[in-house]
Design an enzyme around this catalytic site. Structure first.
Site, PDB file in Angstrom:
ATOM      1  N   SER A 105       0.835  -1.196   0.000  1.00 40.84           N
ATOM      2  CA  SER A 105       0.000   0.000   0.000  1.00 40.84           C
ATOM      3  C   SER A 105       0.880   1.260   0.000  1.00 40.84           C
ATOM      4  CB  SER A 105      -0.962  -0.047   1.189  1.00 40.84           C
ATOM      5  OG  SER A 105      -2.026   0.859   1.031  1.00 40.84           O
ATOM      6  N   ASP A 236      -9.341  -5.572  -4.736  1.00 40.49           N
ATOM      7  CA  ASP A 236      -8.889  -4.503  -3.837  1.00 40.49           C
ATOM      8  C   ASP A 236      -9.925  -3.379  -3.796  1.00 40.49           C
ATOM      9  OD1 ASP A 236      -7.411  -2.422  -2.537  1.00 40.49           O
ATOM     10  OD2 ASP A 236      -5.554  -3.364  -3.214  1.00 40.49           O
ATOM     11  N   HIS A 263      -7.144  -6.177  -0.491  1.00 41.97           N
ATOM     12  CA  HIS A 263      -5.992  -5.287  -0.345  1.00 41.97           C
ATOM     13  C   HIS A 263      -4.925  -5.854   0.587  1.00 41.97           C
ATOM     14  CE1 HIS A 263      -3.888  -1.486  -0.531  1.00 41.97           C
ATOM     15  NE2 HIS A 263      -3.944  -1.322   0.774  1.00 41.97           N
TER      16      HIS A 263
END
Length: 291
Positions: A105, A236, A263
């Site tokens: 991320s 995601d 995610h």
């Protein structure tokens, strides 16, 4: 009885040379970097699997204010402050050691800064559902491609803190607890969602928004020499697949893989992710690069 037990295990009596008992050095050193709100704890499955796979060394970093780091996220004014624990780790590595750096991320921003500062120490940079911007947030296009748009979940999707007063921009943010399952962990085991709900911390919003690497704009050759690999996450709800594709198109990595998960593949697809990381490391031969 005690002396017999003691002497039977000695190298001389057993015929085993002490040198034959020493473990070989690790083949790969993985450095795992979490995203916003998470900490080194989120890698617990991946660390276990990597270390159990053979001769792997694994370092999990807590960025400033994350995990066990006690810095208040609301006090962080710059991305460099936030990313200092990773940069300190990279600086401490021997000059001849190269690591596999994995950023999840917003941890991709941390990996990019490390690639600019320590290109000769990175064997391969892996972006896992991650922010992959060559120079950070420099343009409106960078923001559009990389910043999650969670507005579809309602105006209360984020828990914001205003440490400088409500007349000023928010200083930290965290996904609302009642929405983390739907947003962050939609294909993950429920027990991992429960764990995360207890451990997630606010992310330093001002520091993250200041992630710009303009100082390296005139000398990109070293960072460009670091091999990059992107792992997409196809279900995601944070960094949507379209955003991932946009970043890949703008700064193409050497390879792209895809996982059919949310995610957080360190929870939802740990075995597949570990296999990918091992394959990526094995396919990236060490190279000598100039700093």
């Amino acid at each position: 009885m005690g002396s017999e037990l003691g002497t039977s295990s000695s190298p001389a009596r057993s015929g085993i040379s002490p040198n034959t008992c020493s473990a070989p050095p690790p083949t790969h050193h993985f450095v795992l970097v979490h995203g916003v709100g998470h900490g080194s704890w989120c890698w617990y499955k991946i660390r276990t699997l990597l270390e159990s796979s053979g001769h792997c060394r694994v370092s999990c970093v807590d960025l400033a204010s994350a995990g066990v780091d006690r810095t208040d996220a609301n006090t962080l004014e710059s991305f460099q402050e936030y990313n200092k624990p990773l940069l300190d780790l990279m600086a401490s590595l021997p000059e001849n050691e190269q690591v596999v750096v994995v950023g999840h991320s917003a941890g991709g921003l941390s990996v990019t800064e490390a690639s600019h500062k320590f290109p000769s120490k990175i064997r391969v940079a892996v972006y896992l559902a991650a922010t992959m911007l060559k120079l950070g947030f420099c343009t409106d296009r960078d923001v559009l491609d990389a910043v999650p748009d969670l507005s579809r979940y309602g105006e209360n999707v984020n828990e914001l803190e205003f440490a400088k007063g409500t007349n000023n921009p928010p200083t930290s943010t965290k996904v609302a607890t009642h929405l983390i399952r739907e947003i962050l962990y939609n294909t993950s085991p429920p027990e991992d969602c429960t764990l995360a709900a207890m451990l997630l911390k606010p992310g330093p919003l001002i520091a993250l928004q200041s992630a710009r690497f303009d100082d390296y704009a005139d000398d990109l050759a070293a960072a460009e020499g670091v091999e990059r690999v992107y792992i997409k996450t196809m279900q995601d709800n944070v960094v949507q697949p379209e955003q991932q594709d946009a970043m890949i198109k703008r700064w193409p990595p050497s390879r792209v893989y895809a996982l059919d998960c949310d995610h957080s593949p360190f929870f939802s697809s740990p075995f597949l992710l570990t296999g990918l990381l091992l394959n990526i490391a094995a396919a990236a031969p060490a190279a000598s690069r100039a700093t």
